[in-house]
Design an enzyme around this catalytic site. Structure first.
Site, PDB file in Angstrom:
ATOM      1  N   ASP A 236      26.708  42.795  87.169  1.00 46.33           N
ATOM      2  CA  ASP A 236      26.254  43.104  85.875  1.00 46.33           C
ATOM      3  C   ASP A 236      26.441  44.692  85.344  1.00 46.33           C
ATOM      4  O   ASP A 236      27.797  44.895  85.308  1.00 46.33           O
ATOM      5  CB  ASP A 236      25.188  43.022  85.680  1.00 46.33           C
ATOM      6  CG  ASP A 236      24.294  42.966  84.108  1.00 46.33           C
ATOM      7  OD1 ASP A 236      23.959  42.617  83.503  1.00 46.33           O
ATOM      8  OD2 ASP A 236      23.918  44.642  83.738  1.00 46.33           O
TER       9      ASP A 236
ATOM     10  N   HIS B 220      23.325  34.268  85.521  1.00 40.23           N
ATOM     11  CA  HIS B 220      24.151  35.804  85.415  1.00 40.23           C
ATOM     12  C   HIS B 220      23.784  36.358  87.100  1.00 40.23           C
ATOM     13  O   HIS B 220      24.345  36.975  87.299  1.00 40.23           O
ATOM     14  CB  HIS B 220      23.515  36.203  84.512  1.00 40.23           C
ATOM     15  CG  HIS B 220      23.888  37.213  84.344  1.00 40.23           C
ATOM     16  ND1 HIS B 220      25.092  38.082  84.336  1.00 40.23           N
ATOM     17  CD2 HIS B 220      22.374  38.994  84.058  1.00 40.23           C
ATOM     18  CE1 HIS B 220      24.905  39.613  83.970  1.00 40.23           C
ATOM     19  NE2 HIS B 220      23.432  40.162  84.271  1.00 40.23           N
TER      20      HIS B 220
END
Length: 333
Positions: free
Chosen positions: A105, A300
Site C-alpha cells: 500500500d 488489498h
C-alpha cells in the site's frame, strides 16, 4: 525434530531524528518491511518469522506517525522525501549499507521511491498491491485537484485533505473501522464514501470475518491507533500534491534495482494501467522486473490474506538476489 518457532522482538531506535519502533526477527541480509495505511508493523506478522527462518534479518518499522513511532506535528513533516530518508536512515541505523525494501500500500509507494531516490541503499524492491507510478496525474492538474475533478468531494483521498475531519471520524471506533476495512469481501472498493459521510459509515459491518482475520488481529490494529491517533497517517495523504512537486527530478528515472510486484485480483489497483504493464512485463519504469504475481480471489491486504504465497514469492525473489542460494549459504566451487 520440529524447529522452534521464530520469535519477533521489539525495540526503539533513533531514525532520522525520530524515536522509531521496530519489530524484527532473524539474522542475515537485511529486509525492510514497510506497512501501508492504516496499518503498523503488525501487518507483517506472518512475514517476519518466515523470512527469518529463510536466513534473513527481517525488520518492520512503524513508519513516522504510526504505532510506537513518534508523530511529528506538522503536515509538511510527512513528505515522500521524509519517508524515503527514514528508510535510508533505518538501514544505516541497523548497521547496513543496503537492504531489500518491501512495501505494501503506501509502503509500496515509499519502497518504489526509495529505489528511485536512494538507489545506493536498495538491493531489490518488492511492492505489494500498489504498482510503480500508480494514479499519477494525466493532465495539468496536481494529484488532489485531479481526483476532485474526476470523483468529487466524496472520494476518500479528497475527503482526507480536510484537517481534523477524517481524523475524528476514524478515531470514533477504531475496532469497528478495522473490522469493516479488513473484513470487507465485496467487489473491489472504488474509494467512494457515502455522500457527506466518512469512511467508517461507508463500509458495511461484515456478517463473519474472513478466515485470515481474527478478533485478536482487529484488537491489535485498534490498540496501535488508539495510542498514536490517525492524524500522522492521514498527513501522508495531505502531502500528495507536495510529493508530486518534490519528486519531479526523479519522475523519469527508471527503478534500477531488481523488482517484484504482487497484487490481488480483487484489489482496485489490479486494473490500473500501471499494474497491467507490470503484470505483462512491459513496464519501462521497472526494467529489471523479476516477476509479477497475481493472487486470485485476493483483495488489498495481500500479505495478510495470502501469507504462504506471499512468503514463497518473497523468498524466491530474495534468493534470486543471492544467486539462487539460501541466505548465508556459501557459493559452490
Amino acid at each position: 525434530m520440529t524447529a522452534a518457532p521464530v520469535e519477533i522482538s521489539h525495540r526503539s531506535i533513533t531514525v532520522n531524528g525520530l524515536r522509531t519502533h521496530v519489530a524484527e526477527a532473524g539474522s542475515g541480509p537485511l529486509v525492510v518491511l514497510l506497512h501501508g495505511w492504516p496499518e503498523s508493523w503488525y501487518a507483517w506478522r506472518h512475514q517476519l518469522p518466515a523470512l527469518a527462518a529463510a536466513g534473513y534479518h527481517a525488520v518492520a518499522p512503524d513508519q513516522r506517525g504510526y504505532g510506537g513511532t513518534d508523530v511529528p506535528e506538522r503536515v509538511e513533516d510527512y513528505t515522500i522525501v521524509h519517508l524515503v530518508d527514514d528508510v535510508a536512515a533505518l538501514i544505516e541505523a541497523l548497521g547496513e549499507r543496503q537492504a531489500v525494501v518491501v512495501g505494501h500500500d503506501w509502503g509500496a509507494i515509499v519502497a518504489w521511491n526509495t529505489a528511485q531516490m536512494r538507489p545506493e541503499r536498495v538491493r531489490g524492491v518488492a511492492a505489494l498491491s500498489i504498482p510503480h507510478r500508480w494514479a499519477e496525474p494525466t493532465g495539468s492538474l496536481p494529484p488532489v485537484a485531479g481526483m476532485r475533478a474526476a470523483f468529487g468531494e466524496d472520494f476518500y483521498i479528497v475527503h482526507f485533505q480536510r484537517p481534523g475531519v477524517a481524523d475524528a471520524d476514524l478515531a470514533r471506533d477504531p475496532a469497528a473501522l478495522f473490522r469493516r476495512m479488513l473484513g470487507y469481501t465485496g467487489p473491489a472498493w472504488t474509494g467512494m464514501l457515502s455522500p457527506g459521510g466518512g469512511l467508517l459509515d461507508s463500509l458495511p459491518e461484515p456478517d463473519v470475518l474472513p478466515d485470515w482475520l481474527t478478533e485478536r488481529d482487529i484488537a491489535a490494529f485498534a490498540a496501535e491507533f488508539e495510542r498514536s491517533g490517525f492524524t500522522g497517517g492521514l498527513n501522508w495523504y495531505r502531502n500528495m500534491d507536495r510529493n508530486w512537486e518534490l519528486s519531479a527530478g526523479w519522475r523519469e528515472t527508471p527503478v534500477a534495482a531488481p523488482a517484484l510486484f504482487v497484487v490481488g485480483d480483487r484489489d482496485g489497483s489490479y486494473a490500473s494501467p500501471e499494474a497491467r504493464e507490470l503484470i505483462e512485463g512491459r513496464s519501462a519504469a521497472v526494467p529489471r522486473l523479476h516477476g509479477a504475481l497475481v493472487l486470485p480471489d485476493c483483495g488489498h491486504w495481500t500479505q495478510q490474506e495470502r501469507p504462504a504465497e506471499v512468503n514463497a514469492a518473497l523468498i524466491d525473489f530474495l534468493r534470486s538476489l543471492e544467486g539462487g542460494r539460501a541466505a548465508g549459504e556459501p557459493a559452490s566451487g
